[in-house]
Design an enzyme around this catalytic site. Structure first.
Site, PDB file in Angstrom:
ATOM      1  N   ARG A   1       0.937  -1.318  -0.075  1.00 20.00           N
ATOM      2  CA  ARG A   1       0.201   0.025   0.117  1.00 20.00           C
ATOM      3  C   ARG A   1       0.904   1.230   0.120  1.00 20.00           C
ATOM      4  O   ARG A   1       1.657   1.415   1.009  1.00 20.00           O
ATOM      5  CB  ARG A   1      -0.936   0.124   1.264  1.00 20.00           C
ATOM      6  CG  ARG A   1      -1.808   1.201   1.037  1.00 20.00           C
ATOM      7  CD  ARG A   1      -3.089   1.044   2.230  1.00 20.00           C
ATOM      8  NE  ARG A   1      -2.995   0.871   3.366  1.00 20.00           N
ATOM      9  CZ  ARG A   1      -3.853   1.171   4.152  1.00 20.00           C
ATOM     10  NH1 ARG A   1      -4.809   1.395   4.112  1.00 20.00           N
ATOM     11  NH2 ARG A   1      -3.536   1.077   5.766  1.00 20.00           N
TER      12      ARG A   1
ATOM     13  N   ASP B   1      -5.231   2.794  14.081  1.00 17.37           N
ATOM     14  CA  ASP B   1      -4.404   3.494  13.029  1.00 17.37           C
ATOM     15  C   ASP B   1      -4.896   4.760  12.548  1.00 17.37           C
ATOM     16  O   ASP B   1      -5.786   5.456  13.374  1.00 17.37           O
ATOM     17  CB  ASP B   1      -4.244   2.583  11.762  1.00 17.37           C
ATOM     18  CG  ASP B   1      -5.325   2.426  10.868  1.00 17.37           C
ATOM     19  OD1 ASP B   1      -6.374   2.955  11.212  1.00 17.37           O
ATOM     20  OD2 ASP B   1      -5.168   1.572   9.936  1.00 17.37           O
TER      21      ASP B   1
END
Length: 731
Positions: A342, A636
């Site tokens: 990612r 996160d």
């Protein structure tokens, strides 16, 4: 002052330049000077377009803010709102019917439904564990979690508990009955296994042997026939199950059939993350991540791991080889998860590279160039590249997050094309995973997919980021409902359903992944096993899990649900309406009691502080953070975004005051300090919040949340982390 190397119009941090030139380019056929010249040209050519896309975001947001402010009094007119969004180009035309044409994609993505891990690539140990989580012990996953209750003397304890072990064995036997049923009887009564005439047979006592109800499910074995140590390989719904037999082992000796473990194919794919789960703010951080990504692709990443008084080196697992059922051939299966990487989105810049005027270069351009280069090592086996490959079809899989609408997807496609030219790769080698986590992408998802129709390999919903954008987009519309109530809103179900429906309508089944989001409660695995089966039942071919253990447990769901059969049931259906997707989650009336408001503020402030303090002070971007009730949650930047945006929204509309926020933050700082008291490196915040950079960052994220681009937390986090690193360096 960062030491830099001049490359055309660019000034590249020495650490990055040396790593790319001396390590990443080694073993490729690329000339370093030509490569860096290509980097310079890509940055120069594409930077203006990136800037234009960000300006378009700001322009649309300003128009939406103005529209809501002009209608602050009176009910929300949904039809007028929809017409307005169409007029300004926020809602775009349906592109019509089409089917994606992505080619050269590995089976793990096209035809194997199973769990997906997401792991911070800056942590080598986590990265290795995730890559190796392709296979996992079901016995360990059950024994070590709350899936097996402690009742009736089955506590974990410090040594092996036979009572708990027997519960694990019984649970696994029941799982096998569902995944690979016998022609008659149950694995619970099994007293032995053998292979006769290329078929598995199971003894059910009194010399009664039965075969599998589906003999084709037996696909291989290891060991010598007649040997006490051997294994049986089964396949169900495209996933493998290995029954390990060893009557002399500690567990096998307690089992009447000598079974010591049941191993499940678990994390079929893994995303190595440079984005929301990491704290990478400069060249030093980026090089650490790039170096780990290189080790994963070359197959030589290793890490010293200490457990108790023992130290060992963890490396990537080799492939697994089995004898075919008739004993005449071999079956080789991947030993490692298929890796995605990612990249960051279009917003952030990073001073790992600056232009001649000192302006930081867009980090997304850097990531595409450097992760793409490094992934070349995972496409071939050679002395220079090591014995392990990632893709067996010659593809590189890049997840691109936080894109807003089709034009931004088209830009990513063009960026990847330019990167392929620089790397000398065939066009469409770099595949794209589209995160459906921003409102404008959700509303125009079909057009987004069409923009990448020959590269797209997955679409994935992300509830938390998507909620953060939902709040920020409609910041001026009025106060939002409480965070916990968001999941019951009409737009959420429509969002999840539409992602599957559009994926199926554009030909994803058998060609690309349809993904769903993370289970965040890392310790509540019994709840996960009960609830997360809903994702494959909804048509998801993959869903995110927080750990290798969770991957093994979630893998059971893909044995219980044939996702591709679900697709056949859902094809042609359109379950989501645009009206539901456009339903803003506004509070109908402000009927909250003062204690409810305080609870919401405290919950969010504690969550923000608990995550931010580790981000700023320790450079940890993904944390298991205890909430206000001491339940461990995987946090996160996405969880931070929704918490900060909700409080910013309440602040904007007078539900709370700035003083309420500051008071709660100070009170919750003491709670977070106490929760981290056993960490010797933790720096308390409550004693002197004014001098705590982490505390000030958390406060700024809320108080300035309304003006942050799309409600993103990265600009404040990056600036404050750099401030902290500078303060430590200058101390």
């Amino acid at each position: 002052m960062t030491d830099r190397v001049t490359v055309g119009n660019l000034r590249v941090a020495r650490a990055l330049y040396d790593f790319i030139t001396d390590e990443a380019l080694a073993g490729t056929d690329l000339d370093p000077d030509s490569f860096w010249s290509g980097v310079d040209k890509v940055v120069t050519d594409l930077t203006p377009r990136n800037q234009e896309l960000l300006a378009r975001r700001d322009d649309l947001q300003a128009q939406i803010d103005k529209w809501h402010r002009q209608r602050a009094i009176g009910p929300h007119d949904a039809d007028e709102y929809k017409q307005f969004l169409t007029e300004i180009g926020y809602l775009e035309p349906d592109p019509g019917d089409f089917t994606i044409t992505t080619a050269g994609v590995d089976d793990e993505i096209t035809t194997t439904a199973g769990p997906q891990l997401v792991v911070p690539v800056l942590n080598a140990r986590f990265a290795l564990n995730a890559a190796n989580a392709r296979w996992g012990s079901l016995y360990d996953a059950l024994y070590g979690t709350d899936v097996i209750s402690d009742e009736d003397g089955a506590e974990k304890g410090t040594s092996y508990n036979r009572v708990r072990g027997d519960k694990v064995i019984a649970y696994a036997r029941e799982f096998l009955d569902g995944a690979a049923p016998l022609a008659s009887g149950s694995y619970a009564d099994a007293t032995g296994f053998r292979i006769e005439d290329g078929q598995v047979q199971v003894e059910l006592g009194d010399d009664q042997w039965v075969g599998l109800a589906g003999p084709d499910q037996f696909v291989g074995y290891t060991g010598e026939l007649g040997s006490p140590q051997w294994s049986i390989l089964l396949r169900n719904n495209g996933l493998h199950i290995e029954i390990l037999i060893d009557p002399d082992s500690p567990v096998g000796s307690t089992d009447k059939a000598g079974v010591k473990d049941v191993v499940l194919e678990s994390a079929v794919t893994t995303i190595m993350d440079f984005e929301d789960s990491v704290a990478a703010v400069d060249a030093e951080d980026k090089v650490l991540g790039y170096r780990n990504w290189l080790g994963l692709n070359r197959g030589d990443l290793s890490e010293e791991v200490s457990k108790g008084d023992k130290t060992f080196t963890r490396v990537l697992n080799p492939d697994r080889t089995y004898t075919t059922p008739d004993g005449s051939g071999e079956l080789t299966l991947p030993g490692r998860s298929l890796l995605f990487v990612r990249n960051v989105g279009h917003l952030m810049t990073n001073d790992a590279i600056t232009d001649a005027e000192g302006n930081e270069v867009f980090e997304g351009i850097q990531d595409a160039l450097f992760t793409g280069l490094i992934a070349m090592h995972g496409l071939k086996e050679s002395d220079a590249n090591g014995p392990l490959r990632n893709s067996r079809t010659g593809s590189v899989y890049i997840v691109k997050p936080k894109m807003h609408g089709p034009a931004e997807v088209a830009y990513t496609v063009d960026l990847f094309s330019r990167v392929e030219d620089v790397l000398g790769l065939p066009q469409n080698t770099l595949k794209v995973g589209i995160m459906d986590e921003e409102r404008r992408t959700t509303l125009n998802l079909k057009a987004c997919i069409k923009a990448a129709a020959d590269r797209v390999v997955f679409i994935n919903t992300g509830f938390l980021d998507r909620t953060g954008d939902e709040i920020h987009t409609s910041m001026e519309a009025g106060p939002m409902i409480r965070k916990g109530a968001m999941k019951s809103q009409p737009w959420i179900k429509a969002y999840e359903d539409q992602n599957v429906d559009v994926g199926l309508a554009t030909g994803f089944s058998g060609r690309a992944q349809i993904g769903k989001g993370m289970w965040a409660m890392t310790d509540l695995m019994a709840d996960m096993v009960e609830q997360k089966i809903g994702q494959p039942k909804a048509g998801a071919t993959t869903a995110w899990v927080p750990s290798p253990t969770a991957a093994t447990l979630h893998a059971m769901h893909y044995h219980q649900v044939d996702v591709y059969a679900v697709h056949k049931e859902l094809e042609g259906k359109q379950r989501a309406s645009l009206d539901d997707l456009l339903t803003i989650p506004l509070a109908k009336e402000l009927a909250w009691a003062p204690e409810e408001i305080r609870e919401e503020v405290d919950n969010n402030c504690q969550s923000i502080l608990g995550y931010v303090v580790r981000w700023i002070d320790a450079g940890v971007g993904c944390s298991k953070v205890p909430d206000i009730h001491d339940i461990a949650l995987m946090e996160d930047r996405a969880t931070l975004r929704i918490s900060s945006q909700l409080l910013a929204n309440w602040l904007r509309h007078g539900v709370i005051t700035e003083e309420d926020v500051k008071t709660s933050l100070r009170r919750m700082a003491a709670v977070v300090d106490e929760q981290n008291a056993k960490d010797p490196d933790f720096k308390p915040m409550a004693t002197d919040p004014d001098s705590s950079i982490a505390f000030q960052a958390a406060q700024e994220l809320i108080l300035a949340g309304g003006t942050q681009p799309s409600g993103y937390t990265e600009p404040i986090l990056h600036r404050r982390r750099r401030e902290y690193k500078a303060s430590v360096a200058g101390a």
